[in-house]
Design a protein around this motif. Structure first.
Motif: not given
Length: 968
Positions: A13-18, A71-76, A139-143, A180-185
């Protein structure tokens, strides 16, 4: 299930916050919700510990939130993995992981699930576990969108035995890492998980007129005060205990065996149970089964209740009781109607009973009940009784009185079926963290038989805390005043936990341009007792959405420690981290540096350099003087303080010194000034630095002498400074100077940019010599075949003075010139340029005889030496053409005639000759005569003479080019 260990490479994922959250259950969650979904109320989701209310076979809800900013891509499209602990040390954790569904109500923008992979097992698992369960989610996602997805995981039968302190749910990248995603637990405390249980009792009687059976149930089977920090916390919880007894007639001589099987469901949803029960002789299951197997199929047991699912009564022959006792084994299996996925494993319960026998009627019985509670800060009260029998308390007890027990109750003598219901309240003394058990034991004593004890009903009691962490943030008015329209401060907080290295939560506050207040707060809820650290990062975002960090500084540090622990069973319910910020540094300033080549020392000329700063507030300019030592010098006020820059555009200009070049400004060779824009707050405290690099030009001096002495006559010698000249190229002429008597023969090429050059002497007369040609590397450039120019290469360093002393000597014994020279230095030349008529003057010197060609001669004019009558004929022959101009370059005789004319002109002009060349001149003229050469045509030549003509042409050409081979 699929077992894999090495998935394909991921599209990150590019410029995604989870954010990964789970549903916190303090014992107050019952599922499914009103919509039939296993989704909790939004307020129950947390990134922290999921509480004490989740038990075996629960479907634990999780929620994944993914946000794509500007700052994320228009679609990814990207792939991530949801993962839960499956197994460790042979003990199960989660055994089912559902697919993901989009929460439409909470999602915004354009996002969708492209695919969800099948449930699969990762072996070894992540986080040190033996095995994990995962699903890959694409996942498909737009900015500028936020997507929320819900799913659940099933706590396996036996998960209360999972080793370690917690069961984990994780979010990873497709390769099961955090890049690219960070630690999530998110975790569940294992020690709080309650098992699915069976309970049973058993009696065996013989030779009685009546048999009795007693059963008992609790509703609910466990209670939780939940979060004692909650505003609506209730310190009183109801519990209902029901005791039932029945009397039935015995069959003479037979043995009546009765077992009661209870299923206890601690989960937050209904569980379907099937039970089978077998009775064996004696006390060993290896002995013979007696009677038939009793079963109860698909009994729904509601959440947090215990239900009697089976009463197994067997009438046995006296012979079956030969060992004086019986034992019984009940086995339960479980059906998950929601997932449709089989529940592995089973639970069992065992009981035994000795045969109570004798000639008795057992017509009546007395039922007694004892109630007590364990656990700190816990009491109970019996508030009312229900059922068919009132009974009495012994010793006396006043209804509603809080006590730890025991409270004893008796039914009095009973002659038939009956029941009693104890309506109780469990009391917690204050906001305390505790656990305990409410225990109720009932005994039925037949008048003539042995007491029958109904195994104790135990109601588990817990309380917990879910603390809040409030973050207060203030920004001073000065820093807020820097914001312009479209600009903002984004304050990002990272919250970590001392007792769990995997825990991390992120929050942010945004302060926009025009906000009326500079104080804001954000709160984290559902935190388990522990010590937390809050670290802030301050970011300035301009109108173009470009971020700059570190523009604000806290008054103390950017980190706070907040204690949310439990002390003496009392939790800290609210902790606050307070940050007060202001701009990180003072106003911006400017400085300048000077670097020179060559390096100058203090005291050298040109050591000091002047610079001017212009821009807002500078008036006519602020001056600074920097030396060539390279030290930074600040632009200062009249009082000597650094000049404070306002917002706007500034320019630093250098006062350039004569003889110096500006090479670069801040490493930009095209720049001539240093310009920069000050924009607060991002530039608060910034030092704008301008680096000017300058190079001093070199000079090239030529000292020209004539026959070893200074020039005193009318002689003029031309010199050029070139680049790119060689024996194969004329190069580019940069400057041309003349040495003569007027300048004493000394000329200087000034302001020469350091580099590689060629010094060339041009138009050297025929028969003259120059010492330049004897220097190492000397050469003549092509110059259209005109060899009157001689060059030598050299390198001039920055500030260097390069000197050449060159002497010229006139004929005799000087240099010859090529046919190209002679046809260009003529009054009738065909080329351009302002060359002197050297050919004409030389032909005049040959008078009255002239220049011999065959048996005829080409004449000049003594009276008018600058215009030779036969100039045209001579130039045409030199051009390998007929007198009329017809090209004959391929004709051996015309080719030889061209070199012959040049050689005779060189001899006439005084160039050094030799016997070989003199003989060649005579032989060439003789060959022309032999074939009646008249300047237009000639007779046919023999092959031998063609060869001779070519040989003579070569020797004469070598002579005209001053080659030593001409005389060998």
């Amino acid at each position: 299930m699929l077992l894999i260990s090495n998935p394909a490479a991921a599209v990150a994922p590019d410029s995604i916050q989870n954010t990964l959250e789970g549903c916190r259950n303090n014992g107050d969650i019952t599922l499914p919700n009103g919509s039939g979904q296993f989704v909790c109320p939004d307020a129950a989701y947390t990134t922290g510990n999921l509480g004490k209310g989740w038990n075996e076979l629960d479907l634990v809800p999780y929620r994944l939130t993914v946000s794509a900013g500007n700052s994320a891509p228009s679609t990814q499209q990207y792939t991530i993995a949801v993962v839960v602990d499956r197994e460790d040390a042979g003990k199960p954790g989660y055994d089912v992981l559902s697919t993901l569904t989009k929460n439409v109500a909470l999602s915004s923008g354009t996002c969708s699930i492209a695919s969800v992979g099948a449930q699969a097992v990762l072996d070894p698992g992540i986080g040190g576990t033996d095995k994990s369960i995962y699903r890959l989610v694409t996942i498909n996602q737009s900015k500028n969108s936020t997507c929320v997805f819900d799913y659940y995981a099933r706590l396996a039968l036996g998960s209360h035995l999972y080793p370690g302190s917690s069961l984990h749910a994780n979010l990873t990248n497709e390769s099961f890492g955090t890049a690219g995603i960070g630690a999530r637990d998110v975790s569940i405390p294992v020690k709080e998980i309650l098992p699915q249980e069976l309970r049973k009792d058993m009696t065996a009687t013989q030779d009685t007129d009546y048999t009795w059976n007693i059963t008992k149930q609790a509703k609910p089977t466990s209670v939780s005060f939940g979060n004692v920090c909650a505003k609506d916390f209730d310190d009183q919880l109801p519990v209902e205990i029901t005791i039932q007894w029945t009397r039935s007639a015995a069959i003479g001589g037979k043995i009546t065996v009765t077992t009661n099987v209870y299923a206890k469901n601690p989960a937050s949803r209904t569980i379907t149970v099937s039970v089978s029960d077998k009775i064996y002789k004696g006390l060993n299951q290896q002995t013979t089964q007696v009677g038939s197997t009793a079963t109860a199929n698909n009994v729904d047991v509601a959440a947090k209740t215990e239900v009697k699912v089976l009463t197994n009564t067997q009438i046995l022959d006296a012979a079956d009781g030969s060992e004086g006792a019986f034992n019984d084994v009940a086995t339960a299996t479980y059906t998950d109607k929601v997932t449709g996925i089989a529940v592995p494993g089973n639970t069992t319960a065992k009981a035994s009973a000795s045969i109570s026998s004798g000639s008795s009627t057992n017509a009546t019985a007395v039922i007694t009940d004892t109630e007590s509670i364990s656990g700190s800060f816990l009491q109970f009260s019996v508030d009312s009784l229900g059922g068919s029998v009132a009974g009495s308390f012994n010793p006396a007890y006043v209804l509603g009185t809080k006590t730890a027990g025991p409270v004893n109750w008796t039914s009095g003598e009973q002659s038939g079926n009956g029941s009693v219901v104890f309506n109780k309240t469990i009391h917690l003394n204050g906001q305390k963290i505790t656990s305990g058990t409410l225990t109720d034991t009932a005994t039925l004593t037949p008048k003539d038989g042995s007491p029958q004890v109904s195994g104790p009903v135990e109601v588990a009691i817990v309380s917990s805390s879910a603390a809040e962490l409030k973050i207060d943030k203030s920004i001073d008015a000065d820093s807020m005043s820097f914001l312009a329209s479209g600009e903002k401060y984004v304050i990002r907080f990272t919250i970590t936990r001392t007792g769990d290295a995997t825990y991390q939560s992120k929050k942010e506050l945004v302060f926009n341009y025009g906000d009326s207040g500079a104080t804001k707060s954000v709160t984290l809820t559902g935190l388990v007792p522990d010590t937390y650290q809050v670290a802030e990062e301050t970011v300035f975002v301009n109108a173009a959405n470009v971020e700059t960090t570190g523009v604000l500084a806290d008054t103390t540090s950017n980190s706070r420690t907040v204690n949310l622990n439990v002390t003496d069973s009392t939790p800290i319910c609210l902790g606050t981290a307070t940050f007060a910020n202001k701009r990180a540094f003072g106003p911006a300033t400017a400085e300048v540096q000077k670097v020179t080549d060559p390096v100058l020392q203090a005291g050298d000329a040109d050591f000091k350099w002047s610079f001017t700063l212009t821009g807002p507030g500078t008036g006519t300019g602020v001056l600074a003087e920097a030396d060539a030592g390279g030290s930074a010098v600040a632009f200062v006020t009249g009082g000597g303080e650094p000049f404070s820059l306002s917002e706007g555009v500034y320019t630093v200009t250098e006062t350039l010194k004569s003889g110096w070049d500006l090479n670069s400004v801040n490493s930009n060779p095209a720049a001539t000034t240093c310009s920069f824009t000050v924009n607060y707050p991002v530039d608060a405290g910034k030092v704008f630095s301008c680096l000017f690099k300058n190079t001093k030009r070199a000079e090239v001096q030529v000292i020209k002498t004539f026959k070893g002495a200074p020039i005193t006559g009318s002689e003029v010698f031309a010199f050029s400074l070139r680049t790119g000249a060689s024996a194969a190229a004329d190069g580019t002429i940069l400057q041309t100077l003349q040495a003569n008597a007027g300048n004493g023969g000394t000329i200087t090429f000034n302001k020469v940019v350091p580099g590689s050059y060629q010094l060339c002497e041009q138009g050297i007369p025929v028969g003259w010599t120059t010492t330049l040609s004897s220097m190492a590397g000397a050469f003549s450039p092509p110059n259209g075949g005109d060899n009157s120019t001689t060059c030598v290469g050299f390198t001039a360093a920055a500030g260097q003075s390069v000197s050449f002393t060159i002497d010229n000597v006139p004929p005799p014994e000087g240099q010859a010139r090529t046919i190209g020279y002679w046809k260009n230095w003529a009054s009738c030349k065909q080329s351009g340029g302002k060359q002197a008529p050297v050919l004409d003057r030389t032909m005049a010197l040959a008078e009255p005889t002239g220049i011999q060609v065959d048996s005829f001669y080409l004449h000049g004019s003594v009276a008018n030496p600058d215009v030779a009558p036969d100039c045209g004929k001579a130039v045409n022959l030199l051009n390998k053409s007929t007198f009329s101009g017809t090209k004959k370059a391929s004709d051996p005789l015309f080719n030889m005639a061209a070199q012959l004319v040049a050689a005779e002109l060189n001899y006439t002009a005084g160039a050094a000759g030799c016997a070989k060349v003199s003989d060649a001149i005579v032989a060439a003229n003789a060959l022309l005569t032999k074939y009646a050469f008249n300047g237009y045509t000639h007779t046919t030549m023999t092959a031998a003479d063609i060869s001779l003509a070519r040989s003579l042409a070569t020797r004469l050409d070598n002579y005209n080019n001053n080659l030593p081979s001409a005389c060998l």
